[in-house]
Design a protein around this motif. Structure first.
Motif, PDB file in Angstrom:
ATOM      1  N   ARG A  98       0.830  -1.211   0.000  1.00 27.98           N
ATOM      2  CA  ARG A  98       0.000   0.000   0.000  1.00 27.98           C
ATOM      3  C   ARG A  98       0.869   1.268   0.000  1.00 27.98           C
ATOM      4  N   ILE A  99       1.951   1.188   0.781  1.00 27.12           N
ATOM      5  CA  ILE A  99       2.858   2.353   0.797  1.00 27.12           C
ATOM      6  C   ILE A  99       3.457   2.583  -0.588  1.00 27.12           C
ATOM      7  N   ASN A 100       3.852   1.489  -1.243  1.00 24.61           N
ATOM      8  CA  ASN A 100       4.405   1.629  -2.605  1.00 24.61           C
ATOM      9  C   ASN A 100       3.375   2.188  -3.570  1.00 24.61           C
ATOM     10  N   GLN A 101       2.125   1.737  -3.419  1.00 23.66           N
ATOM     11  CA  GLN A 101       1.067   2.248  -4.284  1.00 23.66           C
ATOM     12  C   GLN A 101       0.833   3.745  -4.045  1.00 23.66           C
ATOM     13  N   GLU A 102       0.859   4.102  -2.743  1.00 25.97           N
ATOM     14  CA  GLU A 102       0.684   5.521  -2.420  1.00 25.97           C
ATOM     15  C   GLU A 102       1.855   6.343  -2.953  1.00 25.97           C
ATOM     16  N   ARG A 103       3.058   5.830  -2.793  1.00 29.83           N
ATOM     17  CA  ARG A 103       4.223   6.532  -3.332  1.00 29.83           C
ATOM     18  C   ARG A 103       4.135   6.665  -4.854  1.00 29.83           C
ATOM     19  N   GLU A 104       3.658   5.581  -5.505  1.00 30.79           N
ATOM     20  CA  GLU A 104       3.503   5.648  -6.947  1.00 30.79           C
ATOM     21  C   GLU A 104       2.478   6.695  -7.344  1.00 30.79           C
ATOM     22  N   SER A 105       1.378   6.770  -6.597  1.00 30.84           N
ATOM     23  CA  SER A 105       0.351   7.767  -6.896  1.00 30.84           C
ATOM     24  C   SER A 105       0.888   9.184  -6.697  1.00 30.84           C
ATOM     25  N   VAL A 106       1.620   9.368  -5.585  1.00 31.54           N
ATOM     26  CA  VAL A 106       2.192  10.688  -5.323  1.00 31.54           C
ATOM     27  C   VAL A 106       3.215  11.051  -6.398  1.00 31.54           C
ATOM     28  N   LEU A 107       4.054  10.080  -6.768  1.00 28.72           N
ATOM     29  CA  LEU A 107       5.081  10.350  -7.789  1.00 28.72           C
ATOM     30  C   LEU A 107       4.447  10.597  -9.152  1.00 28.72           C
ATOM     31  N   ARG A 108       3.361   9.869  -9.424  1.00 29.20           N
ATOM     32  CA  ARG A 108       2.669  10.098 -10.694  1.00 29.20           C
ATOM     33  C   ARG A 108       2.070  11.507 -10.733  1.00 29.20           C
ATOM     34  N   SER A 109       1.488  11.925  -9.588  1.00 31.36           N
ATOM     35  CA  SER A 109       0.942  13.289  -9.518  1.00 31.36           C
ATOM     36  C   SER A 109       2.048  14.322  -9.684  1.00 31.36           C
ATOM     37  N   ALA A 110       3.196  14.060  -9.045  1.00 35.60           N
ATOM     38  CA  ALA A 110       4.327  14.977  -9.170  1.00 35.60           C
ATOM     39  C   ALA A 110       4.829  15.020 -10.617  1.00 35.60           C
ATOM     40  N   LEU A 111       4.814  13.836 -11.262  1.00 31.62           N
ATOM     41  CA  LEU A 111       5.253  13.778 -12.658  1.00 31.62           C
ATOM     42  C   LEU A 111       4.307  14.584 -13.556  1.00 31.62           C
ATOM     43  N   GLU A 112       2.992  14.432 -13.345  1.00 29.62           N
ATOM     44  CA  GLU A 112       2.027  15.196 -14.139  1.00 29.62           C
ATOM     45  C   GLU A 112       2.177  16.692 -13.896  1.00 29.62           C
ATOM     46  N   ALA A 113       2.396  17.040 -12.616  1.00 25.27           N
ATOM     47  CA  ALA A 113       2.593  18.458 -12.301  1.00 25.27           C
ATOM     48  C   ALA A 113       3.861  18.994 -12.977  1.00 25.27           C
ATOM     49  N   GLN A 114       4.910  18.160 -12.982  1.00 22.76           N
ATOM     50  CA  GLN A 114       6.155  18.591 -13.626  1.00 22.76           C
ATOM     51  C   GLN A 114       5.976  18.723 -15.126  1.00 22.76           C
ATOM     52  N   LYS A 115       5.187  17.816 -15.707  1.00 18.15           N
ATOM     53  CA  LYS A 115       4.897  17.923 -17.134  1.00 18.15           C
ATOM     54  C   LYS A 115       4.187  19.240 -17.443  1.00 18.15           C
ATOM     55  N   ARG A 116       3.168  19.551 -16.609  1.00 19.51           N
ATOM     56  CA  ARG A 116       2.453  20.807 -16.824  1.00 19.51           C
ATOM     57  C   ARG A 116       3.390  22.001 -16.660  1.00 19.51           C
TER      58      ARG A 116
END
Length: 447
Positions: A315-333
């Motif tokens: 679950r922690i890995n999934q949460e980290r993946e979600s947070v990192l994915r959000s950070a990646l999308e924000a960085q893309k924007r």
């Protein structure tokens, strides 16, 4: 009338012929004495057609020499040059010329305009056919005035030639001066727009900032890919916890579980040993069974705790993946936003560069035309100035006498022929034969 008859008639009436010639010569000679003497003075100028521009140094392709010289002759014969000659010689203030103007026009009109026509009537301008020379000839009753007028026309022509070259340069300089102000204002506005946009966007050096943000984007993408692999592995292990947890690598590698299993194996071995000596109701057997059951419970509880930890880690890995994915999308924007800002800055910088080029070009042309407008060098020079003539060009006594002789001869011949027709005489056998219309049988000689 044959030639022989004409000769006989002229011999017979030679006195009339001689009198006619004498009268014509006398009249022409008398008229020549009373004719006003005119003097001619010539100033020669050379036109440099192929000279280089003194400011830019460029050599302009020369026009056709004949056409160019014809144009220059037209310039010399223009009222503009004549008015400058009048100014140089102060002819409009000369009493003699003022009196001549009043006699000619009754004092009406512009004296300078009349003097322009008067000067042009006394000038002869000729261009050479095989060179760049122009002869300016002035014909005047005063020899000194003739040379002054010829030199004044040459000087006025050189001044006018320079003005014709400088005046367009002055107009261009004024025009480029206005364009310089306009170009400078456009450049300042473009620079202000660029500065304001950089200040509002916080971008000073867009390429460097974009490189940093792209590096961050690449790093986040790499981290996301690595974390996705870890999450997939932890999810796979979590799915294995729904079955036999004893086979999980985490459980098998857990030191506590390993210690408990070792203790369980020792207790089971001890129970086997007790079972060979005592029965199941023996207190030692019951205690051993109790300890073995307790060890198994502890192993099961520890294995469950490890399995629970695996789920928690997933679950922690999934949460980290979600947070990192959000950070990646924000960085893309953010990268897209910076790219858009960089493109906008690029457009503004292009506007500034174009305005700068336009300003530089106009400034350069302004400097060049300003120098051209101040030029004092003409492509015309006086080769031979006019000098005061010593002999008049008009009248020419010898030529006039020669013309009078020819005219008197023609008039005399005409008078003789008319007289002969009015009073015809027999001067030869042919005259007698023509008069009587009968054949001649013989003649008597004068001897």
């Amino acid at each position: 009338m044959s030639i022989d008859q004409l000769v006989r008639v002229l011999r017979a009436r030679w006195l009339t012929l001689a009198l006619s010639i004498a009268v014509c010569v006398a009249l022409v000679a008398g008229a020549t004495q009373f004719m006003e003497k005119k003097y001619s003075a010539t100033a020669t100028v050379v036109v440099d057609i192929k000279s280089a521009d003194p400011v830019s140094g460029a050599v302009v392709m020369p026009p056709a020499t004949a056409n160019y010289l014809a144009t220059q002759v037209g310039v010399i014969n223009s009222n503009r040059v004549m008015r400058r000659v009048i100014e140089f010689l102060a002819l409009d203030k000369d009493p003699a010329h003022i009196a001549a103007w009043q006699r000619s026009t009754g004092g009406h009109g512009d004296i300078k305009e009349w003097l322009c026509g008067f000067l042009l009537s006394r000038l002869s301008v000729r261009a050479s056919h095989d060179g760049n020379l122009i002869d300016i000839t002035a014909i005047w009753t005063d020899p000194a005035m003739a040379s002054k007028v010829a030199n004044a026309v040459a000087r006025a022509y050189i001044t006018t030639n320079l003005e014709l070259k400088v005046e367009p340069a002055k107009e261009y300089a004024n025009w480029f001066g206005e364009r310089t102000t306009t170009s400078r204002d456009a450049l300042e506005k473009a620079q202000i727009r660029l500065s304001e946009y950089q200040r509002s966007s916080g971008i000073v050096e867009s390429d460097a900032k974009l490189d940093v943000e792209n590096a961050r984007l690449a790093e986040l993408s790499t981290q996301l890919v690595a974390l996705q692999g870890i999450t997939a592995d932890s999810a796979s292990r979590q799915r294995q916890t729904s079955g036999n947890v004893d086979t999980l690598p985490e459980v098998m590698a857990n030191p506590m579980v390993g210690t408990l299993k070792t203790e369980l194996a020792r207790m089971e071995a001890k129970r086997e040993e007790l079972a060979g000596r005592v029965g199941s109701a023996h207190p030692d057997m019951q205690r051993a069974d109790s300890e073995i059951a307790a060890l198994r419970e502890r192993i099961a509880a520890e294995s469950k705790r490890v399995a629970t930890a695996i789920g928690t880690n997933n679950r922690i890995n999934q949460e980290r993946e979600s947070v990192l994915r959000s950070a990646l999308e924000a960085q893309k924007r953010r990268v897209l936003a910076i790219t858009k800002q960089r493109d906008e800055i690029g457009f503004l910088q292009a506007d500034v560069a174009n305005a700068q080029r336009a300003y530089d070009l106009v400034t350069q042309r302004l400097a060049q035309t300003s120098l051209e407008s101040q030029s004092q060098t003409a492509n015309v020079m006086v080769v031979t100035p006019a000098v005061t003539p010593l002999r008049p060009v008009s009248p020419r006594p010898a030529l006039n006498i020669l013309v009078a002789l020819m005219l008197g001869l023609l008039v005399g011949i005409a008078i003789v022929l008319v007289s002969e027709r009015l009073d015809k005489r027999v001067r030869s056998e042919s005259d007698l034969r023509d008069a009587l219309l009968i054949p001649m049988l013989g003649g008597v000689s004068a001897a």
